[in-house]
Scaffold this active site. Sequence first.
Site, PDB file in Angstrom:
ATOM      1  N   THR A  46      26.243 -31.386 -10.808  1.00 26.32           N
ATOM      2  CA  THR A  46      25.751 -31.538 -12.175  1.00 26.32           C
ATOM      3  C   THR A  46      24.784 -30.428 -12.575  1.00 26.32           C
ATOM      4  O   THR A  46      24.759 -29.999 -13.734  1.00 26.32           O
ATOM      5  CB  THR A  46      25.102 -32.924 -12.363  1.00 26.32           C
ATOM      6  OG1 THR A  46      24.628 -33.056 -13.690  1.00 26.32           O
ATOM      7  CG2 THR A  46      23.967 -33.171 -11.378  1.00 26.32           C
ATOM      8  N   HIS A  57      13.676 -42.779 -21.467  1.00 29.30           N
ATOM      9  CA  HIS A  57      15.100 -42.842 -21.108  1.00 29.30           C
ATOM     10  C   HIS A  57      15.881 -41.901 -22.002  1.00 29.30           C
ATOM     11  O   HIS A  57      15.883 -42.051 -23.226  1.00 29.30           O
ATOM     12  CB  HIS A  57      15.623 -44.273 -21.265  1.00 29.30           C
ATOM     13  CG  HIS A  57      17.041 -44.450 -20.824  1.00 29.30           C
ATOM     14  ND1 HIS A  57      17.378 -44.793 -19.526  1.00 29.30           N
ATOM     15  CD2 HIS A  57      18.213 -44.306 -21.483  1.00 29.30           C
ATOM     16  CE1 HIS A  57      18.693 -44.871 -19.418  1.00 29.30           C
ATOM     17  NE2 HIS A  57      19.234 -44.562 -20.604  1.00 29.30           N
ATOM     18  N   SER A  58      16.544 -40.930 -21.402  1.00 24.66           N
ATOM     19  CA  SER A  58      17.313 -39.960 -22.173  1.00 24.66           C
ATOM     20  C   SER A  58      18.652 -40.544 -22.588  1.00 24.66           C
ATOM     21  O   SER A  58      19.375 -41.115 -21.768  1.00 24.66           O
ATOM     22  CB  SER A  58      17.537 -38.686 -21.351  1.00 24.66           C
ATOM     23  OG  SER A  58      16.301 -38.074 -21.053  1.00 24.66           O
ATOM     24  N   GLU A  59      18.964 -40.387 -23.856  1.00 18.74           N
ATOM     25  CA  GLU A  59      20.213 -40.903 -24.415  1.00 18.74           C
ATOM     26  C   GLU A  59      21.422 -40.459 -23.588  1.00 18.74           C
ATOM     27  O   GLU A  59      21.517 -39.307 -23.169  1.00 18.74           O
ATOM     28  CB  GLU A  59      20.356 -40.372 -25.840  1.00 18.74           C
ATOM     29  CG  GLU A  59      21.637 -40.749 -26.537  1.00 18.74           C
ATOM     30  CD  GLU A  59      21.735 -40.113 -27.907  1.00 18.74           C
ATOM     31  OE1 GLU A  59      21.878 -40.852 -28.891  1.00 18.74           O
ATOM     32  OE2 GLU A  59      21.646 -38.869 -27.987  1.00 18.74           O
ATOM     33  N   CYS A  85      23.091 -44.017 -15.852  1.00 18.95           N
ATOM     34  CA  CYS A  85      22.235 -44.199 -17.022  1.00 18.95           C
ATOM     35  C   CYS A  85      22.317 -45.606 -17.601  1.00 18.95           C
ATOM     36  O   CYS A  85      21.285 -46.213 -17.916  1.00 18.95           O
ATOM     37  CB  CYS A  85      22.589 -43.179 -18.096  1.00 18.95           C
ATOM     38  SG  CYS A  85      22.434 -41.462 -17.535  1.00 18.95           S
ATOM     39  N   ARG A 119      15.204 -30.861 -20.563  1.00 14.87           N
ATOM     40  CA  ARG A 119      14.449 -31.889 -21.272  1.00 14.87           C
ATOM     41  C   ARG A 119      12.966 -31.536 -21.363  1.00 14.87           C
ATOM     42  O   ARG A 119      12.365 -31.061 -20.412  1.00 14.87           O
ATOM     43  CB  ARG A 119      14.618 -33.245 -20.594  1.00 14.87           C
ATOM     44  CG  ARG A 119      16.004 -33.829 -20.779  1.00 14.87           C
ATOM     45  CD  ARG A 119      16.200 -35.097 -19.995  1.00 14.87           C
ATOM     46  NE  ARG A 119      16.175 -34.863 -18.555  1.00 14.87           N
ATOM     47  CZ  ARG A 119      16.337 -35.807 -17.646  1.00 14.87           C
ATOM     48  NH1 ARG A 119      16.527 -37.062 -18.035  1.00 14.87           N
ATOM     49  NH2 ARG A 119      16.321 -35.502 -16.372  1.00 14.87           N
ATOM     50  N   ASP A 121      17.746 -28.476 -16.063  1.00 15.37           N
ATOM     51  CA  ASP A 121      17.273 -29.623 -16.838  1.00 15.37           C
ATOM     52  C   ASP A 121      16.470 -29.072 -18.010  1.00 15.37           C
ATOM     53  O   ASP A 121      15.427 -28.453 -17.811  1.00 15.37           O
ATOM     54  CB  ASP A 121      16.406 -30.543 -15.968  1.00 15.37           C
ATOM     55  CG  ASP A 121      16.077 -31.869 -16.634  1.00 15.37           C
ATOM     56  OD1 ASP A 121      16.121 -31.942 -17.883  1.00 15.37           O
ATOM     57  OD2 ASP A 121      15.767 -32.832 -15.909  1.00 15.37           O
ATOM     58  N   ARG A 127      20.780 -34.147 -20.173  1.00 20.14           N
ATOM     59  CA  ARG A 127      19.562 -33.453 -19.754  1.00 20.14           C
ATOM     60  C   ARG A 127      19.196 -32.342 -20.745  1.00 20.14           C
ATOM     61  O   ARG A 127      18.742 -31.273 -20.373  1.00 20.14           O
ATOM     62  CB  ARG A 127      19.693 -32.893 -18.326  1.00 20.14           C
ATOM     63  CG  ARG A 127      19.810 -33.983 -17.260  1.00 20.14           C
ATOM     64  CD  ARG A 127      19.434 -33.472 -15.858  1.00 20.14           C
ATOM     65  NE  ARG A 127      20.225 -32.328 -15.475  1.00 20.14           N
ATOM     66  CZ  ARG A 127      21.450 -32.404 -14.962  1.00 20.14           C
ATOM     67  NH1 ARG A 127      22.025 -33.580 -14.781  1.00 20.14           N
ATOM     68  NH2 ARG A 127      22.100 -31.315 -14.630  1.00 20.14           N
TER      69      ARG A 127
END
Length: 230
Positions: free
Chosen positions: A144, A82-84, A98, A158, A156, A124
């Site tokens: 986005t 899970h991305s902060e 989120c 990540r 993205d 991201r």
Amino acid sequence: MPARPPAATIRTQLMLPLRFADGYATTARVFSFDGLVDGREHLAFGLGDRTGAIASPGSDHSAPDSSAPSGPPRAEPLVRPHSECLTGDVLGSQRCDCGPQLREAVERIADHGGFLLYLRQEGRGIGLYAKLDAYALQDAGLDTYQANLALGYAEDERDYTVAAQMLHALGLTRVALLSNNPDKATQLERLGVTVTERMPTGLHLSAANAGYLAAKARHGSHTWARKHAV
């Protein structure tokens, strides 16, 4: 062929009670790590039958914690990277999904047994300030992904190398993945973690995030299991 990333080790582990705004509460074992390749402070939360202590080099945790649920652990834990998201996870913003995803993930993982990996890669991977810059561009009409590109970033950014490092440090090479994003599974497989199943979260839809979710489906091939109105 999978390429196992550099080894990381468990730094600290301890029990942590969790409580969400809707009253849901559980207990997790939180892990920090040494040796993560990006130098950031990512965390893993062991939930359900994964709350027992894990032995690591230099630790004195040689046996499971007596507070862990009894019975054999599941062979393939449920894992969510899970991305902060400060705005969604902490402040309850409905511009994204989120916060509701985090809440759902903790309960589902606690029921199944597994780990939530909380990854410090806001927006991201572009950071908090840049994410807010991207929000301003979205208010002007970009989606986005287009907003990230307009700022000079990838759609993205990540990288899940640290997630694979954390899983290897926890002794895991096979997981069921709780994610709507196929790129997470692709990256983990490439880094030596076998994803036996990819399970989507619910669709946490609101008037404020409808365009955002549509862009994720269109550009990122995200999938959802069912609708949750928020």
